[in-house]
Design an enzyme around this catalytic site. Sequence first.
Site, PDB file in Angstrom:
ATOM      1  N   ASP A   1       0.773  -1.248   0.000  1.00 24.88           N
ATOM      2  CA  ASP A   1       0.000   0.000   0.000  1.00 24.88           C
ATOM      3  C   ASP A   1       0.807   1.304   0.000  1.00 24.88           C
ATOM      4  O   ASP A   1       1.738   1.449   0.791  1.00 24.88           O
ATOM      5  CB  ASP A   1      -0.883   0.075   1.257  1.00 24.88           C
ATOM      6  CG  ASP A   1      -1.567  -1.225   1.594  1.00 24.88           C
ATOM      7  OD1 ASP A   1      -1.396  -2.211   0.862  1.00 24.88           O
ATOM      8  OD2 ASP A   1      -2.273  -1.253   2.615  1.00 24.88           O
TER       9      ASP A   1
ATOM     10  N   TRP B   1       5.678 -10.371   1.197  1.00 24.37           N
ATOM     11  CA  TRP B   1       5.162  -9.552   2.287  1.00 24.37           C
ATOM     12  C   TRP B   1       5.753 -10.007   3.640  1.00 24.37           C
ATOM     13  O   TRP B   1       5.903 -11.197   3.893  1.00 24.37           O
ATOM     14  CB  TRP B   1       3.626  -9.659   2.333  1.00 24.37           C
ATOM     15  CG  TRP B   1       2.999  -8.739   3.338  1.00 24.37           C
ATOM     16  CD1 TRP B   1       2.613  -7.450   3.139  1.00 24.37           C
ATOM     17  CD2 TRP B   1       2.691  -9.043   4.706  1.00 24.37           C
ATOM     18  NE1 TRP B   1       2.087  -6.925   4.298  1.00 24.37           N
ATOM     19  CE2 TRP B   1       2.131  -7.885   5.269  1.00 24.37           C
ATOM     20  CE3 TRP B   1       2.859 -10.180   5.506  1.00 24.37           C
ATOM     21  CZ2 TRP B   1       1.707  -7.827   6.604  1.00 24.37           C
ATOM     22  CZ3 TRP B   1       2.439 -10.122   6.832  1.00 24.37           C
ATOM     23  CH2 TRP B   1       1.867  -8.953   7.369  1.00 24.37           C
TER      24      TRP B   1
HETATM   25  C1  FRU Z   1      -3.876  -3.816   2.526  1.00 18.30           C
HETATM   26  C2  FRU Z   1      -3.306  -4.172   3.888  1.00 18.30           C
HETATM   27  C3  FRU Z   1      -3.788  -3.217   4.955  1.00 18.30           C
HETATM   28  C4  FRU Z   1      -2.715  -3.333   5.997  1.00 18.30           C
HETATM   29  C5  FRU Z   1      -1.469  -3.506   5.165  1.00 18.30           C
HETATM   30  C6  FRU Z   1      -0.438  -4.411   5.763  1.00 18.30           C
HETATM   31  O1  FRU Z   1      -3.094  -4.285   1.473  1.00 18.30           O
HETATM   32  O2  FRU Z   1      -3.623  -5.494   4.217  1.00 18.30           O
HETATM   33  O3  FRU Z   1      -5.072  -3.488   5.437  1.00 18.30           O
HETATM   34  O4  FRU Z   1      -2.636  -2.208   6.829  1.00 18.30           O
HETATM   35  O5  FRU Z   1      -1.884  -4.031   3.919  1.00 18.30           O
HETATM   36  O6  FRU Z   1       0.742  -4.404   5.012  1.00 18.30           O
END
Ligand code: FRU
Length: 551
Positions: free
Chosen positions: A22, A46
Amino acid sequence: AVTSPALKAAYHFRPPNNWINDPNGPLYYKGYYHLFYQYNPKDAVWGNIVWAHSVSKDLINWIALKPAIEPSKPFDQYGCWSGSATILLDGTPAILYTGIIAKNDTDPNNILWTQVQNVAYPKNLSDPFLEEWDKPDYNPVIPIGPGVNGTAFRDPTTAWYSPEDKHWRVVVGSKWDLKGQALLYRSKDFKKWVKASHTLHATRGTGMWECPDFYPVSVKGLLGLDTSVKGKGVKHVLKVSLDLDRYEYYTIGTYDITRDRYTPDGTSKDNKHGLRYDYGNFYASKTFYDPEKKRRILWGWANETDTVPEDKNKRWAGVQLIPRTVWLDPSGKQLLQWPVEELNSLRGKQVSVTSKKVKPGDHLEVGGIQTAQADVEVTFDVSSLSNAEPFDPKYMYDAQAFCKIKGADVKGGVGPFGLYVLATADLQEKTAVFFRVFKSEDKHVVLMCNDPTQSTLAPSLAENKYKPTFAGYVDVDLTKSSSISLKTLLDHSVVESFGAGGKTVISSRVYPTLAQGDNARLFIFNNGAVDIKVTKLDAWELKKPLMNIGA
Ligand code: FRU
């Protein structure tokens, strides 16, 4: 071959390596645009999430700074997740972000992260780069209160201020069972926040509302509004990112300040959840108000659609799409979007085509420039609508499913016509971006598609691992004006297309094995039954900007 370095996006925002998701807390301060983003400093998947930080004078050339916010305190020790920036009344930027305070990973398929909301302030307001951020020890400013689901409680919005009651308001995304919720909090001092007894808005059956965004738009004109503006001549937009289907939806509606509630207009729905900024690969977006050019700018993230081993091997994953100016369509029924004008500064060598007929079954190459990294603008004229195929109302709310059966090679009446991009000379590899016109009872329906089914010969992806066809309808009346425009931005593995002046937008990621660099070609095609005219096509090579080289 999929992992070829030639597929690295050159002018879309990304760090040199590793995973991003994000966009966070975009803001403008002392001559610089700031973009923060979810970033894994260690890997191309991630995890280990921090707020990486870059600055730019023009939204196109970026300087990378050190991460602004990293896990270090009990209130964020397992991660610093998404959030937003707010410019306070005295001009001080404040960041609200989600801190992860605990992690329950007894079930590896469903890790539960416990979430709170924290505030951070710049340490040195005279530094235009805002390099150092302070996380006060009084955090979290919004702990998990009664009636709040602490593992679904994140992504605070930019706050807005009401001079009437001298309170700031902010929304935090949440869910209760499957009811998606925009939880509303109020504060006098940005430190003590009190939960409102009702939500700003909530919808049954939608699941977790990630990355909500709530902002005003002017009913007239292109100018953006500061997030706190309300009243006459203003509508509001509420956008949520649905964890359920990984797409975003927005509605346009009315914000009733006395009841502190948002009510969507009945008009903004082309499916059950609302409209989409982008009918393709676009998630976790966020807008901000740019006081310098008085516009509202939208940032959205596009993930990879190759495989995780490929991401690990190429050592990077994810881009931010080109920032877009957003404003309300004069009809009031939808938003319009266009890449920020600064992108034009990258334009180099240009080719043009004017007044060219494209016969049924034809495809014409647009040569003379490299098009792996390019900006293409084309206007088509469709004069004969009588050949339009009948519209099947079953697909009224599912353009994507419709386009899946009406792909680029499926002959039609009026269209499919459009562009083959990132294509080989023999069209073995090609991504098609196109329109197709249907006739329904009282009007014509225009479908816009991105068909990547032949985008790559890579064995890992060829068998349709994940090469989704994307599509949306375009709200134009071709009986009033027979011309329809398309702008497509090409960046090696990114295809970002704007239909009809930004009414319908589709972004996708593709991984050609042969159609790379100078071998990537551009064609105009028509697989319909009637002639199409290209009134005008302009294509520019785009230069590589400064992209997150260190400060
Ligand atoms: C959206 C999300 C958000 C969270 C972030 C974690 O892609 O899941 O809800 O804050 O990414 O990286």
